[in-house]
Design an enzyme around this catalytic site. Sequence first.
Site, PDB file in Angstrom:
ATOM      1  N   ARG A   1      32.214  13.968  48.486  1.00  0.00           N
ATOM      2  CA  ARG A   1      32.260  14.664  49.779  1.00  0.00           C
ATOM      3  C   ARG A   1      31.970  13.634  50.874  1.00  0.00           C
ATOM      4  O   ARG A   1      30.894  13.038  50.896  1.00  0.00           O
ATOM      5  CB  ARG A   1      31.211  15.787  49.798  1.00  0.00           C
ATOM      6  CG  ARG A   1      31.107  16.450  51.147  1.00  0.00           C
ATOM      7  CD  ARG A   1      30.160  17.649  51.202  1.00  0.00           C
ATOM      8  NE  ARG A   1      30.108  18.077  52.577  1.00  0.00           N
ATOM      9  CZ  ARG A   1      29.008  18.207  53.313  1.00  0.00           C
ATOM     10  NH1 ARG A   1      27.812  18.010  52.788  1.00  0.00           N
ATOM     11  NH2 ARG A   1      29.101  18.547  54.577  1.00  0.00           N
TER      12      ARG A   1
ATOM     13  N   HIS B   1      31.022  16.085  60.997  1.00  0.00           N
ATOM     14  CA  HIS B   1      29.634  15.844  60.606  1.00  0.00           C
ATOM     15  C   HIS B   1      28.964  15.062  61.745  1.00  0.00           C
ATOM     16  O   HIS B   1      28.532  13.937  61.578  1.00  0.00           O
ATOM     17  CB  HIS B   1      29.576  15.108  59.269  1.00  0.00           C
ATOM     18  CG  HIS B   1      28.262  15.176  58.555  1.00  0.00           C
ATOM     19  ND1 HIS B   1      28.122  15.595  57.244  1.00  0.00           N
ATOM     20  CD2 HIS B   1      27.010  14.864  58.962  1.00  0.00           C
ATOM     21  CE1 HIS B   1      26.844  15.539  56.883  1.00  0.00           C
ATOM     22  NE2 HIS B   1      26.154  15.093  57.908  1.00  0.00           N
TER      23      HIS B   1
ATOM     24  N   GLU C   1      26.550  21.887  58.811  1.00  0.00           N
ATOM     25  CA  GLU C   1      25.258  22.306  59.349  1.00  0.00           C
ATOM     26  C   GLU C   1      25.303  22.647  60.843  1.00  0.00           C
ATOM     27  O   GLU C   1      24.730  21.927  61.677  1.00  0.00           O
ATOM     28  CB  GLU C   1      24.190  21.246  59.077  1.00  0.00           C
ATOM     29  CG  GLU C   1      23.985  20.977  57.602  1.00  0.00           C
ATOM     30  CD  GLU C   1      22.921  19.920  57.312  1.00  0.00           C
ATOM     31  OE1 GLU C   1      22.422  19.285  58.258  1.00  0.00           O
ATOM     32  OE2 GLU C   1      22.595  19.737  56.135  1.00  0.00           O
TER      33      GLU C   1
ATOM     34  N   ASN D   1      23.521  23.596  52.042  1.00  0.00           N
ATOM     35  CA  ASN D   1      22.736  22.371  51.990  1.00  0.00           C
ATOM     36  C   ASN D   1      21.275  22.767  51.905  1.00  0.00           C
ATOM     37  O   ASN D   1      20.749  23.424  52.810  1.00  0.00           O
ATOM     38  CB  ASN D   1      22.955  21.525  53.251  1.00  0.00           C
ATOM     39  CG  ASN D   1      24.360  20.934  53.300  1.00  0.00           C
ATOM     40  OD1 ASN D   1      25.151  21.106  52.368  1.00  0.00           O
ATOM     41  ND2 ASN D   1      24.672  20.244  54.378  1.00  0.00           N
TER      42      ASN D   1
ATOM     43  N   TYR E   1      17.250  21.541  51.162  1.00  0.00           N
ATOM     44  CA  TYR E   1      16.273  20.469  50.982  1.00  0.00           C
ATOM     45  C   TYR E   1      14.855  20.992  50.776  1.00  0.00           C
ATOM     46  O   TYR E   1      14.074  20.405  50.041  1.00  0.00           O
ATOM     47  CB  TYR E   1      16.286  19.515  52.186  1.00  0.00           C
ATOM     48  CG  TYR E   1      17.548  18.695  52.222  1.00  0.00           C
ATOM     49  CD1 TYR E   1      17.638  17.488  51.533  1.00  0.00           C
ATOM     50  CD2 TYR E   1      18.672  19.142  52.911  1.00  0.00           C
ATOM     51  CE1 TYR E   1      18.810  16.746  51.538  1.00  0.00           C
ATOM     52  CE2 TYR E   1      19.850  18.404  52.913  1.00  0.00           C
ATOM     53  CZ  TYR E   1      19.915  17.208  52.221  1.00  0.00           C
ATOM     54  OH  TYR E   1      21.077  16.481  52.214  1.00  0.00           O
TER      55      TYR E   1
ATOM     56  N   GLU F   1      24.887  19.800  49.637  1.00  0.00           N
ATOM     57  CA  GLU F   1      23.910  18.721  49.789  1.00  0.00           C
ATOM     58  C   GLU F   1      22.600  19.158  49.165  1.00  0.00           C
ATOM     59  O   GLU F   1      22.168  20.305  49.335  1.00  0.00           O
ATOM     60  CB  GLU F   1      23.615  18.394  51.266  1.00  0.00           C
ATOM     61  CG  GLU F   1      24.667  17.607  51.962  1.00  0.00           C
ATOM     62  CD  GLU F   1      24.278  17.271  53.404  1.00  0.00           C
ATOM     63  OE1 GLU F   1      23.072  17.162  53.709  1.00  0.00           O
ATOM     64  OE2 GLU F   1      25.201  17.139  54.219  1.00  0.00           O
TER      65      GLU F   1
END
Length: 446
Positions: free
Chosen positions: A78, A122, A167, A293, A295, A351
């Site tokens: 990606r 991005h 995002e 994504n 985290y 991600e």
Amino acid sequence: MNTGFSFPSDFIWGTATASFQVEGAAREDGRKPSIWDTFCREPGRVAYGHTGDVATDQYHRFQEDVDLMHELGAHSYRFSVAWPRVIPEGSGAINPKGLDYYHRLVDALLEKGIEPAVTLYHWDLPQPLQDAGGWPHRETALHFENYARTVFDGLSDRVGRWITINEPWCVTLLSHLLGRHAPGMQDKSAAYRAIHHVNLAHGIALRVFREGGYSGEIGTTLNLTTPRPATTREEDALAADRAADRDSRMFLDPLLGKGYPERHLAAHPDVELPVENGDMELIAGKIDFLGINYYNEQVVKFDPEAAEQFTSVPSFYPETAMEWPIVPEGLYRQLHWVAAQTNGLPLYVTENGCACDDVMTRDGSRVHDPDRIDYLRKHFRVLARAIEDGVPLKGYYLWSLIDNFEWSFGYTRRFGIIFCDYADQRRVPKDSYYYYREVIAGNEPV
Ligand code: IFM
């Protein structure tokens, strides 16, 4: 330890990066400045004044990175296309040399049997579009149409997976309300206008893709906030639910045809969303998958004093070098939260990964990163559980293939499974690279 679980045989294992963070070659072959080139040069914005001028020099070294992905056994890569490379002024003339770079990259990937998964945006907005008003300005979303079409026209014969915007929370709130990312604004009204226009840009790209009859699948990537209630008290559960309104539902609900969350807008009567006829229908166009994504996870509790009656509290988990708590269960909860609303829509983790304080061994041959391996292993196990539960998770993209420019942290945070020695651009696979190689080869969460 073998868990006895195998991922589906068609599960996609990949790695991810983004143009500004890895490419470098900031002034080559007709590329013009983006808002991040400008932001990096504003004193105090980025650690040590680091810039994306060289980054990991993937623009010149992509073959080496593709070879490393091949040795890893990765199925997919990606990466994002830099708008200021392809249409340097943001609108108007196409720069064939800019597009050529992505032709070369895509061909090199396919040559090694690695599927390209391309993100259109991005964060590297061409500076001229910012000068004309940026995302708070509707024209920016309209210019995205021509950019998206140009990239689809150029690459869609060889690219099977497209992501419109990475995002939107970061593009809008982090960048226009909190001021921590380019263009560094702290303006609530601008931030909410940006939200609508970024959502609209997604919808416009989707329409271009469908009307153009391009093959492949298209979706988008959200970094959702799905906070955990601090206690089992009902008021904390409600607080956690409300805490998802701005940071998740402002982006997810319109995609699902639910419009913007009324409860949140009612709490912010000063906010106006510049919605025009037909916008919400475009934004709710059919997507083929949703990228997530993930985290970390926040914890919130009820707070009667706060505007929306919630406040964040510490989570007391070990943290990564970003000071982000490590909560694999949060990914499990988030996948379920999304799956419960998306009616079987295929999901990808687009991600996930962690920053560690990595150093090379004295002889420069290895990088031992047991903390990253531990982080990954725990997250792979929750992926397995979610799939066993029936969550339609189709693939996983590890962030990141290689250490890179971590936005306002510059090069001070390392997310890669490949170490980049910025002194000479040497690539050194970390222990986590070899660990991920085993996971991919065995298709199980070892
Ligand atoms: O490096 C970023 C990436 O660009 C977007 N998602 C989060 C990553 C880690 O902060």
